[in-house]
Scaffold this motif. Structure first.
Motif, mmCIF file in Angstrom:
data_model
loop_
_atom_site.group_PDB
_atom_site.id
_atom_site.type_symbol
_atom_site.label_atom_id
_atom_site.label_comp_id
_atom_site.label_asym_id
_atom_site.label_seq_id
_atom_site.Cartn_x
_atom_site.Cartn_y
_atom_site.Cartn_z
ATOM 1 N N ASP A 74 37.143 26.098 38.821
ATOM 2 C CA ASP A 74 36.424 27.334 38.885
ATOM 3 C C ASP A 74 35.035 26.911 37.785
ATOM 4 O OD1 ASP A 74 37.770 29.075 40.604
ATOM 5 O OD2 ASP A 74 39.575 28.678 38.889
ATOM 6 N N TYR A 106 39.434 24.727 45.738
ATOM 7 C CA TYR A 106 40.851 24.404 45.768
ATOM 8 C C TYR A 106 41.462 23.529 46.642
ATOM 9 C CZ TYR A 106 40.454 28.603 42.611
ATOM 10 O OH TYR A 106 40.292 29.389 41.691
ATOM 11 N N THR A 155 36.537 30.304 46.311
ATOM 12 C CA THR A 155 36.529 31.912 46.042
ATOM 13 C C THR A 155 35.183 32.064 45.314
ATOM 14 O OG1 THR A 155 37.445 30.965 43.961
ATOM 15 C CG2 THR A 155 39.112 31.798 45.304
ATOM 16 N N PHE A 211 33.736 35.269 43.008
ATOM 17 C CA PHE A 211 34.089 36.423 42.383
ATOM 18 C C PHE A 211 33.464 36.877 40.977
ATOM 19 C CE2 PHE A 211 36.293 32.267 40.875
ATOM 20 C CZ PHE A 211 35.950 32.456 39.452
ATOM 21 N N SER A 234 38.034 35.053 48.917
ATOM 22 C CA SER A 234 38.580 33.927 49.166
ATOM 23 C C SER A 234 38.407 33.275 50.674
ATOM 24 C CB SER A 234 40.022 33.672 49.003
ATOM 25 O OG SER A 234 40.651 32.789 49.416
ATOM 26 N N TYR A 263 40.262 38.570 46.909
ATOM 27 C CA TYR A 263 40.764 37.652 45.990
ATOM 28 C C TYR A 263 40.742 38.641 44.692
ATOM 29 C CZ TYR A 263 40.645 34.423 41.934
ATOM 30 O OH TYR A 263 40.998 33.844 40.824
ATOM 31 N N MET A 305 45.262 35.874 47.147
ATOM 32 C CA MET A 305 44.460 35.314 48.134
ATOM 33 C C MET A 305 45.107 34.929 49.192
ATOM 34 S SD MET A 305 42.703 31.896 46.500
ATOM 35 C CE MET A 305 43.557 30.444 46.704
ATOM 36 N N GLN A 306 44.472 35.099 50.615
ATOM 37 C CA GLN A 306 44.946 34.397 51.665
ATOM 38 C C GLN A 306 46.502 34.864 51.956
ATOM 39 O OE1 GLN A 306 43.100 33.002 53.936
ATOM 40 N NE2 GLN A 306 41.501 33.072 52.337
#
Length: 202
Positions: free
Chosen positions: A66, A86, A102, A104, A138, A154, A188-189
């Motif tokens: 990140d 990721y 992602t 954010f 995400s 997310y 997420m997801q």
């Protein structure tokens, strides 16, 4: 004589305003970045599976990077925006992986006065706790082409500790420069994770 007094008063006001502006520019209104490396162990699926099951149907964990950019709104608060990438796979089958990303907003609070007087901290005091939240979206790049490229919310809450490796003092230069370790809970997801991250505040 009166004009000299007015001139002196004006000069004092200008110096005071300049010093105050310099303080806010260098201390409380400071831009910074936070690169982070993290691992996100799988905790469980949530929601309803679709025709092909959950978006992540094989107990996949994640690991990635990140990068967050933002600024300090005060001595203790940071607000920024971030992007993450990721690698998502089951730890027993790393070759069968997917990629996720992602975007954010990140807000963290790190009370450097924790355990001491607000303006009276010894130079050797270099640690402070932190807590924060993240919210955004995400995107999963589905290698099996079951759902295509999909977006989900997310969200994350986390806590950790900062090590101020240079100074660690309120009212001293570079007192935000730190290494930190944080742990939290993220969604997420259709999946809940336990993210653990090592970051650098610079």
């Amino acid at each position: 004589m009166k004009s000299i007094k007015i001139l002196c008063l004006t000069a004092l006001v200008m110096v005071s305003m300049s010093a105050r502006a310099q303080f806010f520019q260098s201390e409380t209104d400071q831009w910074m970045m936070k690169p982070e490396l993290g691992a996100m162990p799988f905790m469980g699926n949530v929601g309803q599976p679709g025709e092909f099951g959950y978006y992540l149907n094989n107990f996949e964990s994640a690991a990635g990077l990140d990068v967050i950019a933002g600024r300090n709104l005060s001595q203790d608060f940071f607000v920024g925006v971030g992007l993450g990438g990721y690698y998502v796979a089951n730890i027993n089958s790393l070759s069968d992986y997917r990629l996720a990303a992602t975007a954010f907003v990140d807000i963290d609070f790190r009370p450097i006065w924790f355990g001491r007087g607000a303006d009276h901290m010894p130079e050797t005091y270099r640690f402070a706790p932190m807590a924060g939240v993240r919210g955004g979206v995400s995107m999963l790049m589905d290698a099996e082409d079951r759902y295509g490229m999909n977006l989900t919310p997310y969200g994350e809450i986390y806590a950790g500790v900062n090590w101020y490796y240079r100074h660690g003092l309120r009212n001293m230069e570079h007192n935000w420069r730190s290494l930190y370790l944080q742990i939290g809970v993220a969604y997420m997801q259709q999946t809940v994770y336990l993210p653990v991250r090592l970051g650098w505040r610079l």
